[in-house]
Write a protein that holds these residues in place. Structure first.
Motif, PDB file in Angstrom:
ATOM      1  N   UNK A 312      55.394  49.448  50.362  1.00 46.29           N
ATOM      2  CA  UNK A 312      56.666  48.902  50.846  1.00 46.29           C
ATOM      3  C   UNK A 312      57.018  47.567  50.211  1.00 46.29           C
ATOM      4  N   UNK A 313      56.159  47.084  49.308  1.00 45.40           N
ATOM      5  CA  UNK A 313      56.420  45.813  48.647  1.00 45.40           C
ATOM      6  C   UNK A 313      55.892  44.601  49.373  1.00 45.40           C
ATOM      7  N   UNK A 314      55.147  44.817  50.467  1.00 46.49           N
ATOM      8  CA  UNK A 314      54.550  43.704  51.194  1.00 46.49           C
ATOM      9  C   UNK A 314      53.344  43.167  50.438  1.00 46.49           C
ATOM     10  N   UNK A 315      53.233  41.837  50.322  1.00 41.06           N
ATOM     11  CA  UNK A 315      52.099  41.232  49.617  1.00 41.06           C
ATOM     12  C   UNK A 315      50.840  41.399  50.468  1.00 41.06           C
ATOM     13  N   UNK A 316      49.818  42.009  49.885  1.00 42.43           N
ATOM     14  CA  UNK A 316      48.571  42.289  50.613  1.00 42.43           C
ATOM     15  C   UNK A 316      47.350  41.685  49.913  1.00 42.43           C
ATOM     16  N   UNK A 317      47.589  40.893  48.871  1.00 45.72           N
ATOM     17  CA  UNK A 317      46.461  40.281  48.178  1.00 45.72           C
ATOM     18  C   UNK A 317      46.863  39.733  46.826  1.00 45.72           C
ATOM     19  N   UNK A 318      45.854  39.339  46.048  1.00 42.00           N
ATOM     20  CA  UNK A 318      46.120  38.815  44.703  1.00 42.00           C
ATOM     21  C   UNK A 318      44.921  39.079  43.801  1.00 42.00           C
ATOM     22  N   UNK A 319      45.184  39.093  42.516  1.00 44.81           N
ATOM     23  CA  UNK A 319      44.154  39.315  41.505  1.00 44.81           C
ATOM     24  C   UNK A 319      43.429  38.000  41.239  1.00 44.81           C
ATOM     25  N   UNK A 320      42.087  38.040  41.199  1.00 44.31           N
ATOM     26  CA  UNK A 320      41.326  36.820  40.903  1.00 44.31           C
ATOM     27  C   UNK A 320      40.769  36.821  39.474  1.00 44.31           C
ATOM     28  N   UNK A 321      40.521  37.997  38.906  1.00 48.90           N
ATOM     29  CA  UNK A 321      40.117  38.113  37.493  1.00 48.90           C
ATOM     30  C   UNK A 321      40.682  39.412  36.952  1.00 48.90           C
ATOM     31  N   UNK A 322      41.115  39.384  35.712  1.00 54.07           N
ATOM     32  CA  UNK A 322      41.631  40.613  35.116  1.00 54.07           C
ATOM     33  C   UNK A 322      41.656  40.527  33.609  1.00 54.07           C
ATOM     34  N   UNK A 323      41.650  41.675  32.976  1.00 53.69           N
ATOM     35  CA  UNK A 323      41.677  41.712  31.514  1.00 53.69           C
ATOM     36  C   UNK A 323      41.464  43.127  31.021  1.00 53.69           C
ATOM     37  N   UNK A 324      40.929  43.235  29.800  1.00 51.47           N
ATOM     38  CA  UNK A 324      40.674  44.529  29.175  1.00 51.47           C
ATOM     39  C   UNK A 324      39.169  44.731  29.053  1.00 51.47           C
ATOM     40  N   UNK A 325      38.692  45.900  29.409  1.00 54.19           N
ATOM     41  CA  UNK A 325      37.272  46.213  29.299  1.00 54.19           C
ATOM     42  C   UNK A 325      37.000  47.057  28.066  1.00 54.19           C
ATOM     43  N   UNK A 326      36.460  46.471  26.992  1.00 53.66           N
ATOM     44  CA  UNK A 326      36.241  47.240  25.755  1.00 53.66           C
ATOM     45  C   UNK A 326      35.366  48.475  25.948  1.00 53.66           C
ATOM     46  N   UNK A 334      39.584  42.346  39.319  1.00 57.13           N
ATOM     47  CA  UNK A 334      39.037  42.164  40.657  1.00 57.13           C
ATOM     48  C   UNK A 334      40.075  41.385  41.447  1.00 57.13           C
ATOM     49  N   UNK A 335      40.119  41.619  42.750  1.00 59.07           N
ATOM     50  CA  UNK A 335      41.087  40.894  43.549  1.00 59.07           C
ATOM     51  C   UNK A 335      40.697  40.883  45.010  1.00 59.07           C
ATOM     52  N   UNK A 336      41.398  40.056  45.765  1.00 60.63           N
ATOM     53  CA  UNK A 336      41.210  39.989  47.217  1.00 60.63           C
ATOM     54  C   UNK A 336      42.334  40.783  47.876  1.00 60.63           C
ATOM     55  N   UNK A 337      41.938  41.726  48.741  1.00 59.46           N
ATOM     56  CA  UNK A 337      42.902  42.576  49.428  1.00 59.46           C
ATOM     57  C   UNK A 337      42.717  42.478  50.930  1.00 59.46           C
ATOM     58  N   UNK A 338      43.824  42.633  51.665  1.00 57.87           N
ATOM     59  CA  UNK A 338      43.738  42.789  53.116  1.00 57.87           C
ATOM     60  C   UNK A 338      42.795  43.955  53.403  1.00 57.87           C
ATOM     61  N   UNK A 339      41.955  43.803  54.411  1.00 58.98           N
ATOM     62  CA  UNK A 339      40.883  44.779  54.669  1.00 58.98           C
ATOM     63  C   UNK A 339      41.388  46.210  54.853  1.00 58.98           C
ATOM     64  N   UNK A 340      42.600  46.376  55.326  1.00 59.59           N
ATOM     65  CA  UNK A 340      43.143  47.725  55.549  1.00 59.59           C
ATOM     66  C   UNK A 340      43.306  48.510  54.253  1.00 59.59           C
ATOM     67  N   UNK A 341      43.234  47.809  53.117  1.00 59.19           N
ATOM     68  CA  UNK A 341      43.493  48.472  51.830  1.00 59.19           C
ATOM     69  C   UNK A 341      42.255  48.516  50.914  1.00 59.19           C
TER      70      UNK A 341
END
Length: 374
Positions: A312-326, A334-341
């Motif tokens: 629904x477009x509700x903010x439920x978390x954010x990314x803490x590290x991201x990139x490309x995995x060779x 990796x990110x922090x998400x509301x526990x329901x997700x």
């Protein structure tokens, strides 16, 4: 920060000679990559052996009959019963259960502990130790005296065994004082890439000759911070200041495994470290958010700070590290998400330049860890 004010490791001139691209990192002028390039450096480490300069990290020695007991009052980890010749992952916590830093602790024997802390936190960690346990043991920073090298990858044991055959018998997280090129070094079979490998603490004056000797071996390439980051991300390993901080508890960071059983609520030496009550409460009653693995379902990389939303477009978390995995062959995060997700295979989205990128909650590590356990 201008390059004039940046600190330099004992290998700085060697990095320049090897053609490294240097960047400011934690107050130091550090190599982010060499002419080989981040992708090839990453793959080479997974296939053979990579040599990393991690001398910017803080090395600290604690000595005294009460050193282990004292340090245990600051970390949720079993230090008292840490066997001689072994190393353990630990965290400094604050009164709210937040993580002040993560570190490695080794027992050298003879009432002596050896700590490796993060570069950006080392001065505050030293002050923290002095303030809380400075009257119970001797605290000696080795920031200038010693360098730290990481030799990582499946060929690392064969390479290092040419200098010290004893390393072949070491297993993951074992720690020993060994002579390399005639110099006493602290060597642990550990690292932060998910691969078999070693971390080597060497006197600063001898660091360059040891690095040159290792780089002369056909299996070894110099590896920069860029590949170090993608390697640890594929291995699902936290980077302090990104994937955890003083506002994040070990439970929220999915680091319950790092709280020794003897120090947990039902353990023989339960609690006794800062924030224990909050951490135990979270363990029993649950948490509102948690660190999880995330796999973008498109080729678009998802970077740190990207908001994560539900259908629904509700903010439920954010990314803490991201990139490309060779080795993974695609983007990862990796990110922090509301526990329901946070259930495996849950479908969410990241906002990248206002465009929704679909994500799937994934197990970690993203690729199998290959530590040598004997």
């Amino acid at each position: 920060m201008s390059t004039e004010t940046l600190l330099q490791t004992p290998l700085h001139a060697l990095h320049i000679e090897l053609g490294a691209r240097m960047v400011p990192f934690a107050g130091y002028d550090m190599p982010v990559q060499y002419p080989l390039g981040v992708m090839k450096e990453h793959l080479h480490t997974r296939e053979q052996a990579g040599l990393f300069d991690v001398s910017h990290m803080g090395q600290i020695r604690l000595t005294g009959a009460n050193a282990a007991k004292a340090l245990e009052t600051l970390v949720p980890v079993d230090i008292i019963d840490l066997p001689v010749g072994m190393q353990r992952y630990a965290m400094f916590t604050n009164d709210e259960g937040g993580i002040l830093d993560d570190l490695m602790v080794a027992n050298l024997g003879n009432d002596e502990l050896f700590l490796v802390v993060n570069a950006a936190c080392k001065n505050q960690d030293l002050a923290h130790l002095r303030q809380h346990i400075g009257d119970q043991c001797t605290i000696e920073p080795l920031f200038e005296e010693r360098a730290l090298l990481a030799l990582q990858g499946p060929a690392s044991v064969n390479v290092l065994a040419r200098l010290a055959p004893e390393v072949s018998k070491m297993t993951f997280m074992q720690f020993a004082t060994l002579r390399l090129l005639g110099v006493d070094c602290y060597v642990s079979r550990s690292g932060y890439t998910g691969e078999d490998g070693f971390e080597i603490s060497v006197p600063a004056a001898n660091a360059e000759s040891l690095a040159r000797s290792l780089l002369a071996e056909t299996e070894v390439q110099a590896i920069g911070l860029g590949a170090r980051d993608s390697l640890r991300l594929e291995a699902g390993l936290c980077l302090y200041g990104h994937d955890m901080n003083s506002e994040t508890t070990p439970i929220e960071a999915s680091l319950l495994w790092a709280i020794s059983k003897v120090r947990r609520a039902d353990g023989a030496r339960a609690g006794g470290f800062p924030g224990a009550e909050r951490i135990f409460t979270q363990q029993q009653t649950g948490i509102s958010r948690k660190r999880v693995g995330l796999l973008p379902q498109e080729r678009t990389p998802v970077r740190e700070g990207a908001k994560i939303v539900d259908e629904h477009g509700n903010v439920i978390g954010s990314v803490c590290s991201g990139g490309f995995g060779p080795n993974l062959g695609g983007p990862l995060a990796m990110g922090y998400l509301d526990s329901a997700f946070t259930a495996l295979d849950s479908e969410v989205s990241a906002l990248v330049r206002e465009k929704k990128v679909p994500l799937r909650v994934s197990k970690m590590p993203f690729i199998p860890q290959r530590y040598y356990r004997g």
